[in-house]
Motif scaffolding. Structure first.
Motif, PDB file in Angstrom:
ATOM      1  N   LEU A   1       0.543  -1.225  -0.173  1.00 15.77           N
ATOM      2  CA  LEU A   1      -0.286  -0.085   0.006  1.00 15.77           C
ATOM      3  C   LEU A   1       0.889   1.195   0.017  1.00 15.77           C
ATOM      4  CD1 LEU A   1      -3.274  -0.994   2.851  1.00 15.77           C
ATOM      5  CD2 LEU A   1      -2.886  -0.672  -0.215  1.00 15.77           C
ATOM      6  N   LEU A   2       2.013   1.704   0.836  1.00 17.83           N
ATOM      7  CA  LEU A   2       2.739   2.742   0.825  1.00 17.83           C
ATOM      8  C   LEU A   2       3.774   2.974  -1.091  1.00 17.83           C
ATOM      9  CD1 LEU A   2       4.235   2.124   4.041  1.00 17.83           C
ATOM     10  CD2 LEU A   2       2.841   3.624   3.151  1.00 17.83           C
ATOM     11  N   ALA A   3       3.834   1.074  -2.068  1.00 18.18           N
ATOM     12  CA  ALA A   3       4.482   1.186  -2.403  1.00 18.18           C
ATOM     13  C   ALA A   3       3.729   2.202  -3.267  1.00 18.18           C
ATOM     14  CB  ALA A   3       5.113   0.083  -2.741  1.00 18.18           C
ATOM     15  N   VAL A   4       2.509   1.546  -3.636  1.00 10.30           N
ATOM     16  CA  VAL A   4       1.260   2.504  -4.554  1.00 10.30           C
ATOM     17  C   VAL A   4       0.919   3.306  -4.340  1.00 10.30           C
ATOM     18  CG1 VAL A   4      -0.974   1.731  -4.898  1.00 10.30           C
ATOM     19  CG2 VAL A   4       0.578  -0.011  -4.757  1.00 10.30           C
TER      20      VAL A   4
ATOM     21  N   GLN B   1       7.981  -5.295  -3.485  1.00 14.60           N
ATOM     22  CA  GLN B   1       7.570  -3.747  -3.577  1.00 14.60           C
ATOM     23  C   GLN B   1       6.779  -3.608  -5.687  1.00 14.60           C
ATOM     24  OE1 GLN B   1      10.978  -1.985  -2.602  1.00 14.60           O
ATOM     25  NE2 GLN B   1      10.351  -0.001  -3.852  1.00 14.60           N
ATOM     26  N   LEU B   2       7.673  -4.254  -6.356  1.00 14.73           N
ATOM     27  CA  LEU B   2       7.761  -3.835  -7.831  1.00 14.73           C
ATOM     28  C   LEU B   2       6.373  -4.338  -8.951  1.00 14.73           C
ATOM     29  CD1 LEU B   2      10.963  -5.755  -8.764  1.00 14.73           C
ATOM     30  CD2 LEU B   2      10.239  -3.046  -8.610  1.00 14.73           C
ATOM     31  N   PHE B   3       5.787  -5.553  -7.857  1.00 13.89           N
ATOM     32  CA  PHE B   3       4.546  -5.919  -8.323  1.00 13.89           C
ATOM     33  C   PHE B   3       3.516  -4.306  -8.146  1.00 13.89           C
ATOM     34  CE2 PHE B   3       0.302  -8.612  -7.763  1.00 13.89           C
ATOM     35  CZ  PHE B   3      -0.306  -8.758  -8.269  1.00 13.89           C
ATOM     36  N   ALA B   4       3.731  -4.393  -6.288  1.00 16.50           N
ATOM     37  CA  ALA B   4       2.651  -2.957  -6.375  1.00 16.50           C
ATOM     38  C   ALA B   4       2.641  -1.533  -6.678  1.00 16.50           C
ATOM     39  CB  ALA B   4       3.060  -2.894  -4.449  1.00 16.50           C
ATOM     40  N   SER B   5       4.579  -1.636  -6.935  1.00 17.87           N
ATOM     41  CA  SER B   5       4.538  -0.441  -8.181  1.00 17.87           C
ATOM     42  C   SER B   5       4.271  -0.338  -9.508  1.00 17.87           C
ATOM     43  CB  SER B   5       6.074  -0.168  -8.064  1.00 17.87           C
ATOM     44  OG  SER B   5       6.164  -0.157  -6.698  1.00 17.87           O
ATOM     45  N   ALA B   6       4.196  -1.750 -10.042  1.00 17.48           N
ATOM     46  CA  ALA B   6       3.319  -1.803 -11.766  1.00 17.48           C
ATOM     47  C   ALA B   6       2.090  -1.851 -11.604  1.00 17.48           C
ATOM     48  CB  ALA B   6       4.122  -3.770 -11.901  1.00 17.48           C
ATOM     49  N   LEU B   7       1.548  -2.291 -10.568  1.00 16.81           N
ATOM     50  CA  LEU B   7       0.103  -2.239 -10.388  1.00 16.81           C
ATOM     51  C   LEU B   7      -0.885  -0.914 -10.305  1.00 16.81           C
ATOM     52  CD1 LEU B   7      -1.400  -5.325  -8.469  1.00 16.81           C
ATOM     53  CD2 LEU B   7      -1.331  -5.381 -11.380  1.00 16.81           C
ATOM     54  N   GLY B   8       0.044  -0.349  -9.543  1.00 15.22           N
ATOM     55  CA  GLY B   8       0.060   0.621  -8.865  1.00 15.22           C
ATOM     56  C   GLY B   8      -0.093   2.043 -10.235  1.00 15.22           C
TER      57      GLY B   8
ATOM     58  N   LEU C   1      -6.624   6.834  -1.068  1.00 16.35           N
ATOM     59  CA  LEU C   1      -7.743   5.125  -0.265  1.00 16.35           C
ATOM     60  C   LEU C   1      -5.834   4.355   0.386  1.00 16.35           C
ATOM     61  CD1 LEU C   1     -10.234   4.790  -2.736  1.00 16.35           C
ATOM     62  CD2 LEU C   1     -10.492   6.571  -0.354  1.00 16.35           C
ATOM     63  N   THR C   2      -4.434   4.828  -0.776  1.00 15.42           N
ATOM     64  CA  THR C   2      -4.227   3.442  -0.501  1.00 15.42           C
ATOM     65  C   THR C   2      -2.789   3.987   1.302  1.00 15.42           C
ATOM     66  OG1 THR C   2      -2.840   4.806  -1.633  1.00 15.42           O
ATOM     67  CG2 THR C   2      -3.683   2.901  -2.572  1.00 15.42           C
ATOM     68  N   PRO C   3      -2.623   4.677   0.941  1.00 12.87           N
ATOM     69  CA  PRO C   3      -2.390   4.989   2.919  1.00 12.87           C
ATOM     70  C   PRO C   3      -3.432   4.953   4.000  1.00 12.87           C
ATOM     71  CG  PRO C   3      -2.246   7.339   1.705  1.00 12.87           C
ATOM     72  CD  PRO C   3      -2.321   6.090   0.601  1.00 12.87           C
ATOM     73  N   LEU C   4      -4.835   5.658   3.754  1.00 13.58           N
ATOM     74  CA  LEU C   4      -5.688   5.448   4.598  1.00 13.58           C
ATOM     75  C   LEU C   4      -6.272   3.986   5.139  1.00 13.58           C
ATOM     76  CD1 LEU C   4      -8.552   7.003   5.559  1.00 13.58           C
ATOM     77  CD2 LEU C   4      -9.808   6.247   4.065  1.00 13.58           C
ATOM     78  N   LEU C   5      -6.100   2.353   3.596  1.00 17.48           N
ATOM     79  CA  LEU C   5      -6.548   1.707   4.517  1.00 17.48           C
ATOM     80  C   LEU C   5      -5.259   1.102   5.074  1.00 17.48           C
ATOM     81  CD1 LEU C   5      -7.389  -0.106   0.845  1.00 17.48           C
ATOM     82  CD2 LEU C   5      -9.077   0.183   3.091  1.00 17.48           C
ATOM     83  N   CYS C   6      -3.761   1.497   3.973  1.00 18.79           N
ATOM     84  CA  CYS C   6      -2.695   1.440   5.124  1.00 18.79           C
ATOM     85  C   CYS C   6      -2.093   1.565   6.997  1.00 18.79           C
ATOM     86  CB  CYS C   6      -1.811   1.944   4.843  1.00 18.79           C
ATOM     87  SG  CYS C   6       0.113   1.424   5.044  1.00 18.79           S
ATOM     88  N   LEU C   7      -3.249   2.588   7.663  1.00 15.62           N
ATOM     89  CA  LEU C   7      -3.449   2.152   8.435  1.00 15.62           C
ATOM     90  C   LEU C   7      -3.597   1.459   9.505  1.00 15.62           C
ATOM     91  CD1 LEU C   7      -4.888   6.515   8.814  1.00 15.62           C
ATOM     92  CD2 LEU C   7      -2.939   5.693   9.565  1.00 15.62           C
ATOM     93  N   LEU C   8      -4.890   0.258   8.857  1.00  9.21           N
ATOM     94  CA  LEU C   8      -5.135  -0.878   9.523  1.00  9.21           C
ATOM     95  C   LEU C   8      -4.410  -1.246   9.477  1.00  9.21           C
ATOM     96  CD1 LEU C   8      -8.721  -0.744   7.649  1.00  9.21           C
ATOM     97  CD2 LEU C   8      -8.539   0.521   9.392  1.00  9.21           C
ATOM     98  N   THR C   9      -3.534  -1.798   8.509  1.00  4.45           N
ATOM     99  CA  THR C   9      -2.560  -3.342   8.783  1.00  4.45           C
ATOM    100  C   THR C   9      -1.196  -2.352   9.714  1.00  4.45           C
ATOM    101  OG1 THR C   9      -1.696  -1.910   6.374  1.00  4.45           O
ATOM    102  CG2 THR C   9      -3.401  -4.036   6.619  1.00  4.45           C
ATOM    103  N   ALA C  10      -0.889  -1.237   9.500  1.00  2.00           N
ATOM    104  CA  ALA C  10       0.934  -0.355  10.287  1.00  2.00           C
ATOM    105  C   ALA C  10       0.145  -0.385  11.355  1.00  2.00           C
ATOM    106  CB  ALA C  10       0.702   0.366   9.652  1.00  2.00           C
TER     107      ALA C  10
END
Length: 470
Positions: free
Chosen positions: A278-281, A409-416, A451-460
């Motif tokens: 989520l952070l990489a995206v 990291q790369l997979f997330a970046s590619a999709l993002g 929305l990605t860092p917002l969701l990331c608050l839950l996992t972090a």
């Protein structure tokens, strides 16, 4: 219980210094190229066309890097550190030559594919060797150093790309990388050992997962081409289906890409991978369009726009270095602060960048602060997320854990990057285009990806609780 980690002197002394130079050099070459390409892409499109495939330059580059990262352990085992780095540098150089001579966008994309494969090997090998050649106490410092090479790239990459773009000589920006690549290959033959420390038997490659992973990224990339909303939705739906199939195959496979239970978000490893993704995206998905937005909406030159876009990476580097020596009591707070600061920065950018200006610093100043804030937040937690992956993974899957750092990291970046291209095109980047279309693309891009860092608050928060219980 708190743990005190060795200082930077331990990493930069004796044999460790030479090893650190070798690992950091591989990432620096990859990172500098990325910022050169990002800075000159508007000039490339103006010369040879291909605006519809703007995001594909990043997508194909990263897809090739993903495949390369999955193959890096096998190359390292077969060729040793020295041979593996030389092969990676040679492939990177070949791709750079193709980019420099490209007469059209399809040829440029082919060059970016080869370049991405070589660069992905350099990137993955640098991270994979940290566990092998440094004591565990130095891992956070080494992770921060390797990640910190993106900071060097923010100084060198935009300068090289911007200067050549303003001289209407974008091809020379790629040509300039050739001697640097040759020097890096020479350095590798001098400072890296010929053979590695591992004699483990080669394992079969998880081909099914790699094919599904690649198809998922390419499908969403195809859907990002502005051929109508139905085509865009179909691309996202197909990519989601392929990703779900990838998870299903990976879960039951004997040969895996990731350690066991990595796709279960409620497990420690699953929470770590979700947070990293989520952070990489959040960074990658928006960063590639910042130079274009600043040039079109805020009247900046290619050189200055490239430097301003690099503020995200500069913040990432500063945050990583500042937090790399944190003890256990502060690690949880750093990981939790990462998505909070990224969310603040993204929300600010969604408000400020879509509003055209004449380039006055009264308008650019807050934008610069927000760009830096996004990267700084991610950097605060990044070294600790990577280190905890290595410490949390089962002992019999340490090789998978090492390779997974760059793979995830790369997979997330590619999709993002692919989804970002789709969002930008739907929001008006190419139709109607111009000031109005670019402003709409910027607004939807930053607001959507907040929305990605917002969701990331839950996992972090889950990771921070886990650390607090220890």
């Amino acid at each position: 219980m708190s743990t005190t980690f060795p200082g930077w002197t331990s990493l930069f002394s004796g044999t460790n210094a030479v090893r650190a130079l070798a690992l950091a050099g591989g990432v620096a070459l990859q990172a500098i190229n990325i910022y050169i390409a990002t800075t000159i892409l508007p000039s490339v499109v103006a010369d040879i066309g291909g605006l519809d495939y703007y995001a594909w330059n990043t997508t194909l580059f990263v897809v090739a890097s993903i495949v390369a990262s999955a193959l890096s352990a096998r190359l390292l085992r077969r060729s040793g550190p020295r041979g593996a780095y030389v092969v990676a540098a040679a492939l990177f150089g070949l791709g750079t030559l193709v980019c420099a001579a490209a007469p059209s966008m399809p040829v440029m994309l082919a060059g970016r594919l080869v370049q991405g494969f070589g660069g992905g090997l350099l990137f993955a090998l640098s991270y994979a060797m940290i566990r092998l050649i440094f004591d565990e106490a130095l891992w956070p410092r080494a992770m921060a150093l390797v990640s910190g090479m993106w900071g060097i790239a923010t100084l060198v990459g935009p300068a090289v790309g911007g200067i050549f773009a303003e001289l209407d000589a974008w091809r020379a920006a790629f040509w300039s990388l050739i001697p640097v690549t040759a020097l890096f290959a020479l350095l590798a033959t001098i400072v890296l050992p010929r053979r590695g420390a591992t004699d483990a038997a080669p394992q079969p490659l998880p081909l099914a997962q790699l094919v599904l992973l690649t198809l998922a990224v390419l499908t969403v990339s195809a859907g990002s081409v502005p051929s109508g909303l139905a085509w865009n939705v179909a691309g996202v739906a197909a990519a989601a289906l392929l990703t779900g199939l990838l998870v299903w195959v990976e879960t039951g496979a004997r040969q895996r890409l990731l350690p066991r239970r990595s796709f279960v978000v409620t497990t420690p490893l699953g929470a770590l991978y979700a947070t990293m993704s989520l952070l990489a995206v959040a960074v990658t998905s928006t960063e590639i369009f910042v130079p274009l937005f600043l040039q079109v909406l805020h009247g900046q030159s290619p050189l200055l726009a490239g430097y301003l876009a690099a503020l995200m990476a500069a913040g990432w580097t500063v945050g990583s270095i500042m937090s790399s020596g944190a003890d256990e009591r502060r690690v949880g707070r750093a990981i939790l602060a990462a998505p909070a600061l990224a969310l603040l920065g993204m929300a600010t950018l969604a408000l400020l960048i879509p509003t055209p200006s004449g380039g006055e610093w009264a308008a650019l100043g807050p934008i610069c602060v927000a760009l830096f804030c996004v990267g700084f937040g991610v950097g605060l937690g990044w070294p600790h997320l990577l280190t905890r992956v290595l410490r949390t993974a089962p002992r019999d899957e340490q090789d998978l854990a090492s390779a997974s750092i760059t793979l995830v990291q790369l997979f997330a970046s590619a999709l993002g990057a692919s989804v970002a291209g789709m969002v930008a095109n739907i929001a008006g980047l190419t139709e109607p285009g111009g000031i109005a279309g670019t402003a709409g693309a910027a607004r939807w891009l930053f607001a959507g990806f907040a929305l990605t860092p917002l969701l990331c608050l839950l996992t972090a928060a889950r990771i921070a609780r886990e650390i607090g219980r220890r």
